[in-house]
Design an enzyme around this catalytic site. Structure first.
Site, PDB file in Angstrom:
ATOM      1  N   TYR A  43     -45.660  12.087  -9.721  1.00 55.38           N
ATOM      2  CA  TYR A  43     -45.844  10.473  -9.635  1.00 55.38           C
ATOM      3  C   TYR A  43     -44.565   9.539  -9.824  1.00 55.38           C
ATOM      4  O   TYR A  43     -44.172   9.035  -9.107  1.00 55.38           O
ATOM      5  CB  TYR A  43     -47.025  10.192 -10.522  1.00 55.38           C
ATOM      6  CG  TYR A  43     -47.546   8.852 -10.417  1.00 55.38           C
ATOM      7  CD1 TYR A  43     -48.488   8.372  -9.469  1.00 55.38           C
ATOM      8  CD2 TYR A  43     -47.400   7.715 -11.375  1.00 55.38           C
ATOM      9  CE1 TYR A  43     -48.911   7.218  -9.286  1.00 55.38           C
ATOM     10  CE2 TYR A  43     -48.000   6.512 -11.428  1.00 55.38           C
ATOM     11  CZ  TYR A  43     -48.603   6.210 -10.256  1.00 55.38           C
ATOM     12  OH  TYR A  43     -49.313   4.988 -10.210  1.00 55.38           O
ATOM     13  N   ASP A  97     -54.295   9.249   6.998  1.00 55.75           N
ATOM     14  CA  ASP A  97     -53.265   9.791   5.849  1.00 55.75           C
ATOM     15  C   ASP A  97     -51.881   9.143   6.415  1.00 55.75           C
ATOM     16  O   ASP A  97     -51.353   9.430   7.449  1.00 55.75           O
ATOM     17  CB  ASP A  97     -53.408  11.334   6.069  1.00 55.75           C
ATOM     18  CG  ASP A  97     -52.295  11.706   4.998  1.00 55.75           C
ATOM     19  OD1 ASP A  97     -51.431  11.150   4.559  1.00 55.75           O
ATOM     20  OD2 ASP A  97     -52.436  13.130   4.882  1.00 55.75           O
ATOM     21  N   GLY A 145     -59.432   7.015  -3.282  1.00 57.24           N
ATOM     22  CA  GLY A 145     -60.222   5.775  -2.881  1.00 57.24           C
ATOM     23  C   GLY A 145     -61.683   6.310  -2.633  1.00 57.24           C
ATOM     24  O   GLY A 145     -61.942   7.447  -2.761  1.00 57.24           O
TER      25      GLY A 145
END
Ligand code: UDP
Length: 318
Positions: free
Chosen positions: A153, A56, A37
Site C-alpha cells: 500500500y 478493473d 467497495g
C-alpha cells in the site's frame, strides 16, 4: 453539464463523493471492481446523472468514454485496510493494491491527458510510514519499509504520487494529490477490520474490544463529511494544480482512548483485551493541516464524539 469520473466510487469515501457531486449538478461515472467497495453503498444514490460501471481500472478500459467529455477524474480506487484478518484488506489483496495505485493510476492519467480533464490522486498518510516526526507536514518524506507487509500500500501510493507528478511535469496535466488520514463514518465497510468499525461492532455486541499492542499508538480520525468537503475543495479550488495536501483531523487520540470513548458512548459492557501489535504498525499519526487551511480554507468541523454517534447508528442499523 460537466462529467466526472470517480474511480473507486463504490467504496466508503468514493460513494459519499459520488452523492455529493451528483447533488452539485455533475454527471458522475462511477468505476469500481468491488474488491473492497460494495454496491450497497450505491443503493441510496440518485439514479439520474449517475452511471455505475463495474470495471478493473488496471485492465484495458476507457473505450466507454471515447465519445464523451470528461472534465474531472477522482482516483480513489484502492483497498485501504491493513487488517490481515479481513478479506477486504490490502494485505489480502497485495498484488491488486500494488497495481491499482500504479497501473490503474497510469491508465487514469492517460484518460485525463486525452480528455484534458483535471485529475486528483488520493494518496494516504501511509506514505509517511511509521513517522519520526509528528505532526506530519507535507514536506516530511516518511519512514517507510520498502518490503514489509504494509509496503504494498505505502509504496504503491508513493508510486502513484510520483507518476501523477510526472504527468503534471511532462504533459502539464492539471493535477493534485491529497493525503487522506484515517476517516470514518456511515458506509465504512463493517468487516474490513479497521479500528473504528471493529471497536463499534465489538462494543454494540458486548464482545471484547481488541486493542492491538498496549493501545498507546495514536491516530487522528476525520469524519466523512469533512473529508468530502476537503476532497472537493482540493479539486475545485483555483491554484491547486500541482499541489500535495494533507486532509485529516488533527485531533489525535491513543487507540486505548478510542476504545474507552466508544465503550462509553455505546454504554457497552465489553472488556478491553490486548492482542499482538501488527508488524510495522505506525506509532503516531497526526496531520499538520496548515497547508489545507491556507490553500483550501478547509478544516474539519465534526468532533469525534458526534461523528462516532452517527457511525454507531449506521453500524447498529445494518
Ligand atoms: N487496531 C486495534 N484493534 C483493532 C483494529 C485496529 O487496536 O481491532 C489498531 C491498529 O493496530 C492501529 C490502529 O488501530 O494501530 C488503526 O488501525 P486501522 O486498521 O484502522 O488503520 P491504520 O491507521 O493502521 O491504517
Amino acid at each position: 453539464m460537466q462529467n466526472v469520473l470517480v474511480a473507486g466510487g463504490a467504496g466508503f469515501i468514493g460513494s459519499h463523493l459520488c452523492t455529493s457531486l451528483i447533488n452539485e449538478g455533475f454527471f458522475v461515472f462511477c468505476l469500481d471492481n468491488l474488491i473492497s467497495g460494495d454496491e450497497k453503498n450505491l443503493k441510496d444514490l440518485p439514479t439520474q446523472n449517475f452511471q455505475y460501471i463495474r470495471k478493473d481500472i488496471t485492465k484495458d478500459f476507457g473505450d466507454e468514454f471515447r465519445n464523451l467529455e470528461i472534465d474531472y477524474i477522482f482516483h480513489l480506487a484502492s483497498p485501504a485496510s491493513p487488517n490481515k484478518k479481513s478479506p477486504k484488506s490490502y494485505i489480502s489483496h497485495p498484488i491488486e493494491t500494488l497495481l491499482v495505485n500504479s497501473q490503474g493510476t497510469y491508465n487514469l492519467l492517460h484518460i485525463a491527458v486525452n480528455k484534458k480533464a483535471k485529475f486528483l490522486f488520493s494518496s494516504s498518510s501511509e506514505i509517511y510510514g511509521d513517522p519520526t516526526e509528528s505532526p506530519q507536514k507535507e514536506e516530511y518524506r516518511g519512514n517507510v519499509s520498502p518490503n514489509g507487509p504494509r509496503s504494498v500500500y505505502d509504496e504503491s501510493k508513493r508510486f502513484g504520487e510520483a507518476i501523477t507528478m510526472a504527468f503534471h511535469r511532462k504533459y502539464g496535466l492539471d493535477s493534485r494529490i491529497i493525503r487522506i488520514f484515517n476517516t470514518y463514518g456511515p458506509n465504512m465497510q463493517p468487516d474490513d477490520g479497521r479500528v473504528v468499525s471493529n471497536f463499534i461492532n465489538q462494543a454494540i455486541s458486548n464482545k471484547p474490544i481488541t486493542v492491538y499492542g498496549d493501545g498507546s499508538q495514536t491516530r487522528s480520525f476525520c469524519y466523512i463529511s469533512d473529508m468530502i468537503d476537503g476532497i472537493k475543495r482540493a479539486m475545485f479550488t483555483e491554484d491547486t494544480n500541482g499541489e500535495v495536501v494533507n486532509l485529516g483531523n488533527p485531533d489525535e487520540k491513543t487507540i486505548l482512548e478510542l476504545a474507552n470513548l466508544i465503550k462509553e458512548i455505546t454504554r457497552s459492557n465489553s472488556n478491553v483485551v490486548f492482542e499482538d501489535l501488527p508488524e510495522d504498525d505506525p506509532k503516531k499519526r497526526k496531520p499538520d493541516i496548515s497547508k489545507a487551511k491556507r490553500i483550501l480554507d478547509w478544516e474539519p468541523k465534526v468532533p469525534l464524539s458526534e461523528g462516532l454517534e452517527k457511525t454507531i447508528k449506521y453500524l447498529r442499523e445494518i
